[in-house]
Design a protein around this motif. Structure first.
Motif, short mmCIF file in Angstrom:
data_model
loop_
_atom_site.label_atom_id
_atom_site.label_comp_id
_atom_site.label_asym_id
_atom_site.label_seq_id
_atom_site.Cartn_x
_atom_site.Cartn_y
_atom_site.Cartn_z
N SER A 8 43.15 36.37 27.91
CA SER A 8 42.30 37.55 28.09
C SER A 8 42.32 38.48 26.89
O SER A 8 41.39 39.25 26.69
CB SER A 8 42.70 38.31 29.36
OG SER A 8 43.91 39.02 29.20
N PHE A 19 43.29 34.83 40.84
CA PHE A 19 43.34 36.16 40.24
C PHE A 19 43.84 37.17 41.27
O PHE A 19 43.06 37.79 41.98
CB PHE A 19 41.96 36.54 39.70
CG PHE A 19 41.59 35.75 38.48
CD1 PHE A 19 41.84 36.25 37.21
CD2 PHE A 19 41.04 34.49 38.60
CE1 PHE A 19 41.54 35.50 36.09
CE2 PHE A 19 40.72 33.74 37.47
CZ PHE A 19 40.97 34.25 36.22
N GLN A 54 45.99 40.66 42.47
CA GLN A 54 45.98 42.05 42.01
C GLN A 54 46.83 42.19 40.75
O GLN A 54 46.40 42.78 39.77
CB GLN A 54 46.53 42.97 43.11
CG GLN A 54 46.73 44.41 42.69
CD GLN A 54 45.46 45.22 42.71
OE1 GLN A 54 44.70 45.10 43.66
NE2 GLN A 54 45.22 46.02 41.70
N VAL A 97 45.09 40.53 37.69
CA VAL A 97 43.95 41.30 37.20
C VAL A 97 44.42 42.57 36.50
O VAL A 97 43.90 42.94 35.45
CB VAL A 97 42.97 41.63 38.36
CG1 VAL A 97 41.85 42.54 37.89
CG2 VAL A 97 42.40 40.34 38.94
N LEU A 118 45.39 41.81 32.86
CA LEU A 118 44.40 41.31 31.90
C LEU A 118 44.18 42.32 30.79
O LEU A 118 44.19 43.53 31.01
CB LEU A 118 43.07 41.01 32.61
CG LEU A 118 43.10 39.89 33.65
CD1 LEU A 118 41.76 39.83 34.39
CD2 LEU A 118 43.44 38.56 33.02
N CYS A 124 39.86 35.40 44.07
CA CYS A 124 39.71 36.60 43.25
C CYS A 124 40.05 37.84 44.08
O CYS A 124 39.48 38.04 45.15
CB CYS A 124 38.28 36.75 42.75
SG CYS A 124 37.70 35.40 41.73
N PHE A 160 39.37 43.74 40.59
CA PHE A 160 38.30 43.65 39.60
C PHE A 160 37.44 44.90 39.63
O PHE A 160 37.07 45.44 38.58
CB PHE A 160 37.44 42.40 39.82
CG PHE A 160 38.04 41.14 39.30
CD1 PHE A 160 37.96 40.83 37.95
CD2 PHE A 160 38.68 40.26 40.14
CE1 PHE A 160 38.51 39.66 37.45
CE2 PHE A 160 39.24 39.08 39.64
CZ PHE A 160 39.15 38.78 38.29
N ARG A 170 38.84 47.81 37.82
CA ARG A 170 38.74 47.67 36.35
C ARG A 170 37.31 47.79 35.86
O ARG A 170 37.05 47.73 34.67
CB ARG A 170 39.27 46.31 35.92
CG ARG A 170 40.76 46.17 36.04
CD ARG A 170 41.18 44.90 35.39
NE ARG A 170 40.70 44.88 34.03
CZ ARG A 170 41.40 44.55 32.97
NH1 ARG A 170 42.64 44.21 33.13
NH2 ARG A 170 40.90 44.54 31.78
#
Length: 106
Positions: free
Chosen positions: A44, A58, A60, A63, A66, A83, A88, A91
C-alpha cells in the motif's frame, strides 16, 4: 506526468490486465498466491490503488495500517464480506459494491 500505480493482487484475465495496463502502471501478482496482511500493508505504500480479491481479507486493523498513499481501492468479487466497510469509509475510501441483482439462488 506519471501514471497512477495500481496493484492487482491476483491474476486476472488477459483482457482485464491489458485494459489496466493501458491507463495505469500496474504491479501484478503473476504467481497468483494470496498475500498476507504484512505484504498488503507494505504494498500500500508503493501504489496509488489496488484491486484485491476475496482471498485478501481487509480487517479494521489492516485497513487502519494501509499507507496514506493508497487512494483507490477496488475488489474483483461480488461480495464484500472480506472488507471491513466501516474502516474503509472512515479513511474516505469507497468500496464499490454491485447492485443487489442476485438476492435469490438461481
Amino acid at each position: 506526468m506519471s501514471r497512477p500505480v495500481i496493484w492487482i493482487a491476483r491474476r486476472l484475465s488477459d483482457a482485464t490486465l491489458a485494459r489496466a495496463e493501458r491507463d495505469y502502471d500496474i504491479i501484478v501478482n503473476h504467481d497468483d498466491i494470496p498475500y498476507n496482511s504484512d505484504d498488503i500493508i507494505a504494498m500500500s505504500g508503493q501504489v496509488d490503488g489496488m484491486i484485491a480479491s476475496p482471498s485478501e481479507h481487509f480487517s479494521q486493523a489492516l485497513v487502519d495500517a494501509l499507507a496514506s498513499r493508497l487512494k483507490i481501492f477496488s475488489h474483483y468479487s461480488v461480495g464484500t464480506d472480506h472488507c471491513a466497510l466501516p474502516a474503509f469509509a472512515a479513511r474516505g475510501l469507497a468500496v464499490p459494491t454491485p447492485p443487489p441483482v442476485l438476492p435469490h439462488a438461481t
